[in-house]
Scaffold this active site. Structure first.
Site, PDB file in Angstrom:
ATOM      1  N   SER A  33       0.801  -1.224   0.000  1.00  0.00           N
ATOM      2  CA  SER A  33       0.000   0.000   0.000  1.00  0.00           C
ATOM      3  C   SER A  33       0.835   1.275   0.000  1.00  0.00           C
ATOM      4  O   SER A  33       0.318   2.350  -0.286  1.00  0.00           O
ATOM      5  CB  SER A  33      -0.951   0.011   1.208  1.00  0.00           C
ATOM      6  OG  SER A  33      -0.236  -0.174   2.421  1.00  0.00           O
ATOM      7  N   ASP A 321      -2.628   8.143   8.358  1.00  0.00           N
ATOM      8  CA  ASP A 321      -3.551   7.328   9.147  1.00  0.00           C
ATOM      9  C   ASP A 321      -2.728   6.509  10.129  1.00  0.00           C
ATOM     10  O   ASP A 321      -1.617   6.901  10.473  1.00  0.00           O
ATOM     11  CB  ASP A 321      -4.422   6.442   8.235  1.00  0.00           C
ATOM     12  CG  ASP A 321      -3.598   5.632   7.239  1.00  0.00           C
ATOM     13  OD1 ASP A 321      -2.486   5.196   7.602  1.00  0.00           O
ATOM     14  OD2 ASP A 321      -4.054   5.432   6.100  1.00  0.00           O
ATOM     15  N   HIS A 324       0.169   4.664   7.335  1.00  0.00           N
ATOM     16  CA  HIS A 324       0.810   5.191   6.130  1.00  0.00           C
ATOM     17  C   HIS A 324       1.277   6.631   6.283  1.00  0.00           C
ATOM     18  O   HIS A 324       0.636   7.422   6.975  1.00  0.00           O
ATOM     19  CB  HIS A 324      -0.152   5.090   4.950  1.00  0.00           C
ATOM     20  CG  HIS A 324      -0.706   3.719   4.747  1.00  0.00           C
ATOM     21  ND1 HIS A 324      -1.942   3.333   5.241  1.00  0.00           N
ATOM     22  CD2 HIS A 324      -0.184   2.638   4.125  1.00  0.00           C
ATOM     23  CE1 HIS A 324      -2.154   2.065   4.923  1.00  0.00           C
ATOM     24  NE2 HIS A 324      -1.103   1.617   4.244  1.00  0.00           N
TER      25      HIS A 324
END
Length: 356
Positions: A33, A321, A324
């Site tokens: 991600s 968040d 990340h």
């Protein structure tokens, strides 16, 4: 019919000339991600935000960027002057589009096949390599063998793996048995052995320039800080990453020795983000211990929830968040990976690798 054949032949000649003359014709991105640009539907089943410059997801909704904007792969391409690599899952990523590169990265993906399985659909490292082979088959129809070899040799492969194998596998003993089967050193070696096989597979397919990012200080992400003493990182988590990061750097030395026609570069993610966290003011950050999304209320949160308003001063936050980095933090890492000294990118930086 003759006109069509002439046009097709002229197009192939143009593509071959581009492959031979452009210093970095393409980026091929593999990872999780941290570099995903929309290759899975994880965010379609989880709550997510829609802030510029997300764009459109190919199954309906925002793309898979886990950020308030651009991610590491975006910035590395920008710093090199290479167009953004299109997401593999996009049905329009076909034909001439793939000549600028393809992004195969997938949120929740890991080096190990089972990593992230509790999130459902994802492309593991093994699947990403298979997806690259699919793209390679398309490229073979667009240029001759010599031009393709030169194109692949000049292109740069970016690999960002390992984080999920810890936070979405080893550190989740209720869902995975890896922490019962292996101590931290054994698990790190397991990852390295699996990683080496897939890197070798990509080399055998023609790629010759590799940037291999290490794992950052996971014990300092908001998700892990939530279980640490107030104001502290989870030191035990950070300590277990040494085997993987040190082993990956040593692997780079071995790969460069074994393959003198290639260049492998280790990205010292741990040191760069450690510097950001230890000296935030030097990079204009003021918040290092909680994410802009949730702002401390939900440290398990993967990304912003619908209708949730993130912090207004996003550029001052290191984390978007619970897991990340923000766009601002991603840029710092990317700039240092492209331009930094051997302590950031070893043995040379990405810009130097591009000039080879």
């Amino acid at each position: 019919m003759i006109i069509v054949v002439v046009v097709v032949n002229l197009m192939m000649v143009s593509l071959e000339v581009k492959a031979q003359t452009q210093r970095v014709p393409a980026l091929f991105v593999f990872g999780d991600s941290l570099v995903d640009v929309g290759n899975n539907n994880l965010l379609n089943t989880l709550a997510k935000s829609n802030y510029f410059p997300y764009g459109i997801d190919f199954r309906g909704g925002p793309t898979g960027r886990f950020s308030n904007g651009f991610n590491i792969a975006d910035f590395i391409g920008n710093l090199l002057g290479v167009p953004q690599a299109a997401a593999f899952a996009n049905p329009t990523t076909r034909g001439p589009t793939i000549l600028n590169g393809v992004n195969f990265a997938s949120g929740a993906a890991g080096i190990l096949q089972e990593t992230g399985r509790h999130y459902g659909d994802r492309f593991s490292l093994n699947q990403q390599v298979l997806n690259f082979e699919n793209t390679l088959n398309q490229l073979r129809t667009m240029m001759n063998g010599t031009a393709l070899s030169q194109y692949l040799a000049k292109s740069i492969a970016i690999l960002v793996f390992g984080s999920n194998d810890y936070i979405n596998n080893y550190l989740l003993p209720t869902l995975y048995n890896s922490s019962y089967l292996y101590n931290p050193q054994q698990f790190g070696n397991l990852l390295l052995n699996s990683y080496a096989r897939q890197i070798q597979a990509l080399y055998s397919l023609g790629l010759r320039k590799f940037f291999l990012a290490g794992v950052g200080p996971l014990g300092c992400i908001p998700n892990q800080r939530a279980s640490a003493p107030p104001g502290r990182c989870a030191d035990g988590v950070n300590q277990m990453l040494g085997t993987f990061n040190e082993g990956l750097r040593a692997m780079v030395d071995q790969l460069n020795k074994n393959h003198p026609d290639a260049m492998f570069v280790y990205g010292n993610t741990y040191a760069v983000f450690g510097d950001i966290l230890n000296n935030p003011a030097a990079y204009s950050f003021s918040v290092i211990d909680r994410g802009c999304c949730g702002m401390g209320r939900n440290q398990g949160q993967i990304t912003c929830l619908p209708f949730q308003v993130p912090c207004p001063n996003r550029s001052q936050y290191v984390f978007w968040d619970a897991f990340h980095p923000t766009q601002s933090a991603a840029y710092v890492f990317s700039w240092r990976a492209v331009n930094g000294p051997p302590s950031d990118s070893y043995p040379i930086n990405i810009q130097q690798m591009a000039l080879l």
